[in-house]
Design a protein around this motif. Sequence first.
Motif, short mmCIF file in Angstrom:
data_model
loop_
_atom_site.label_atom_id
_atom_site.label_comp_id
_atom_site.label_asym_id
_atom_site.label_seq_id
_atom_site.Cartn_x
_atom_site.Cartn_y
_atom_site.Cartn_z
N ALA A 137 1.14 -1.19 -0.08
CA ALA A 137 -0.08 0.38 0.48
C ALA A 137 0.67 1.53 0.05
CB ALA A 137 -1.22 0.26 0.92
N SER A 138 2.16 1.38 0.53
CA SER A 138 2.65 2.54 0.42
C SER A 138 3.60 2.37 -0.52
CB SER A 138 3.91 2.44 2.14
OG SER A 138 3.78 2.13 3.20
N ALA A 139 3.87 1.40 -1.60
CA ALA A 139 4.56 1.57 -2.41
C ALA A 139 3.61 1.77 -3.71
CB ALA A 139 5.36 -0.34 -2.69
N GLU A 140 2.21 1.58 -3.53
CA GLU A 140 1.44 1.94 -4.30
C GLU A 140 0.92 3.10 -4.09
OE1 GLU A 140 -1.85 -1.11 -4.21
OE2 GLU A 140 -1.24 -1.91 -5.67
N THR A 141 1.09 4.37 -3.16
CA THR A 141 0.63 5.33 -2.94
C THR A 141 1.79 6.40 -3.70
OG1 THR A 141 0.01 4.92 -0.14
CG2 THR A 141 0.44 6.88 -0.91
N LEU A 142 3.42 5.97 -3.14
CA LEU A 142 4.37 6.30 -3.44
C LEU A 142 4.16 6.05 -5.63
CD1 LEU A 142 6.70 6.72 -0.95
CD2 LEU A 142 5.22 8.15 -1.58
N ARG A 143 3.50 5.30 -5.78
CA ARG A 143 3.64 4.33 -7.38
C ARG A 143 5.03 4.45 -7.32
NH1 ARG A 143 0.79 9.41 -7.10
NH2 ARG A 143 -2.05 9.10 -8.55
N LEU A 144 5.42 3.34 -6.67
CA LEU A 144 6.86 2.57 -6.87
C LEU A 144 6.40 0.94 -7.09
CD1 LEU A 144 8.40 4.25 -3.61
CD2 LEU A 144 8.74 4.87 -6.00
N PRO A 145 7.07 0.47 -7.37
CA PRO A 145 7.78 -0.92 -8.76
C PRO A 145 8.09 -1.73 -7.36
CG PRO A 145 9.09 0.40 -9.97
CD PRO A 145 7.92 1.31 -9.11
N VAL A 146 8.12 -2.42 -6.91
CA VAL A 146 8.73 -3.32 -5.81
C VAL A 146 8.50 -4.71 -6.61
CG1 VAL A 146 8.82 -4.34 -3.20
CG2 VAL A 146 7.92 -2.24 -4.15
N VAL A 147 10.07 -4.57 -6.11
CA VAL A 147 10.57 -6.03 -6.64
C VAL A 147 11.20 -7.38 -5.31
CG1 VAL A 147 11.74 -7.91 -8.09
CG2 VAL A 147 11.04 -6.48 -9.73
N ALA A 148 10.84 -8.07 -4.92
CA ALA A 148 11.43 -9.00 -3.77
C ALA A 148 12.09 -9.90 -4.20
CB ALA A 148 10.13 -9.18 -2.35
N ILE A 149 13.35 -10.25 -2.99
CA ILE A 149 13.83 -12.24 -2.59
C ILE A 149 13.41 -11.95 -1.05
CG2 ILE A 149 16.04 -13.13 -2.78
CD1 ILE A 149 16.91 -10.24 -3.88
N ASP A 150 12.29 -13.48 -1.72
CA ASP A 150 12.09 -13.51 -0.17
C ASP A 150 11.87 -15.51 -0.06
OD1 ASP A 150 10.59 -14.43 2.18
OD2 ASP A 150 9.70 -12.34 1.93
N ASN A 151 12.03 -16.43 0.47
CA ASN A 151 11.88 -17.21 0.64
C ASN A 151 11.03 -17.83 1.81
OD1 ASN A 151 13.87 -17.68 2.53
ND2 ASN A 151 15.24 -19.10 1.83
N ALA A 152 10.59 -16.87 2.51
CA ALA A 152 10.14 -17.52 3.72
C ALA A 152 8.21 -17.02 3.05
CB ALA A 152 10.57 -16.58 4.70
N ALA A 153 7.42 -16.64 2.96
CA ALA A 153 6.42 -15.75 2.86
C ALA A 153 5.66 -16.84 1.64
CB ALA A 153 6.09 -14.67 2.36
N ASP A 154 4.41 -18.09 2.76
CA ASP A 154 3.94 -18.40 1.80
C ASP A 154 2.84 -18.09 0.20
OD1 ASP A 154 3.73 -20.87 3.17
OD2 ASP A 154 2.93 -19.75 4.89
N GLU A 155 2.36 -15.95 0.19
CA GLU A 155 2.07 -16.16 -0.46
C GLU A 155 2.66 -14.36 -0.70
OE1 GLU A 155 -0.25 -17.23 -2.08
OE2 GLU A 155 -0.45 -19.24 -1.11
#
Length: 344
Positions: free
Chosen positions: A139-157
């Motif tokens: 939500a914070s990123a969308e407010t600023l119109r910032l694209p986000v890419v993650a590196i994450d092997n812990a979250a299910d979804e």
Amino acid sequence: MARVTLTDVSRTAGVSIATASRALSPREHPDVSRETRERLRAVADELGYRPSLAARAFRRRDFHAVSIVVPDGQWGWWEPAVRAAYGAARAQGCNAFVQPTTALRDDSGDVADVIAALAEVPTEGVLLFGSAADSRMLASAETLRLPVVAIDNAADEVVVPTFAADSRRGVQLAVEHLLDLGRRRIAYVGSDGDLLFQRERRESHRSTLVAAGITADPELVVQDLSADDPAVDVLPAVEALLASDASVDAVLCESDAVAASVLRSLRRAGRRVPEDVSVVGFDDSPLALALDPPLTTVHQPYEQLGLDAIELLLQQIDGAQAPVGRTRLAPTLTVRASTRRAPQ
């Protein structure tokens, strides 16, 4: 208290916004006299004006930057990925700012706060380590119109495009290596965690043994909450297993940190590594080379994770669309002195 803007400074000084901007620029502007410049800076100091770094940077059309948000307060597994991403960004003329956060993957608000603060940072996108499931972050990123890419092997979804190493494939490589060495009683030692990569590694240990026609003995699976703390001297559960089952001839560890305690437990039990028991870790961290003997381990493709993630982020900044989901990269096995063919 409301932020003092350039408009406030220009109105108080009785000059145009353009003149105020030129007077407060770090470089002296030929169209502004020294007297005007000094007067405007005095007004700015009195009002408490601070220039917006973001606005200044974006006025320079040749300036591009991304922010890399990393988890603080833990081993820097992400360090080689950050270096690779930073180098790839710079190679394409894009600056990179690294920012720490204490949140890992839950909705603590810390990641969301860090991204919200990027409104004052000249950034056009975010590479995030962990927290790929954090809806407040998105939500914070969308407010600023910032694209986000993650590196994450812990979250299910995940709620953003995400990269991770293939934990199942990594454990499969490790178990098959041990089987090729003639090891058959292969124990698994891990922390008592329920993160995605922890579940996948435990399950892959079982399924790879079954696929090879070997019974997956649940008694050979040891879980200890403190297992991934390399400062723990020995693991009582591992010592109990070794005392009750002398036929254990290999140990696969959830991480290199787990392997440190396992090696000490084996040594205290009088079991030689690799002659009596072969040991394999997971991560290929700097710790793997420091252990005695040097550790055979699954190498996570950290550098490639950083390269692929930053490449996708830059593509999104240029307008490309990327589906939400997790892309898995294949790990490899680094063989060192902790594994050896079983004695006949």
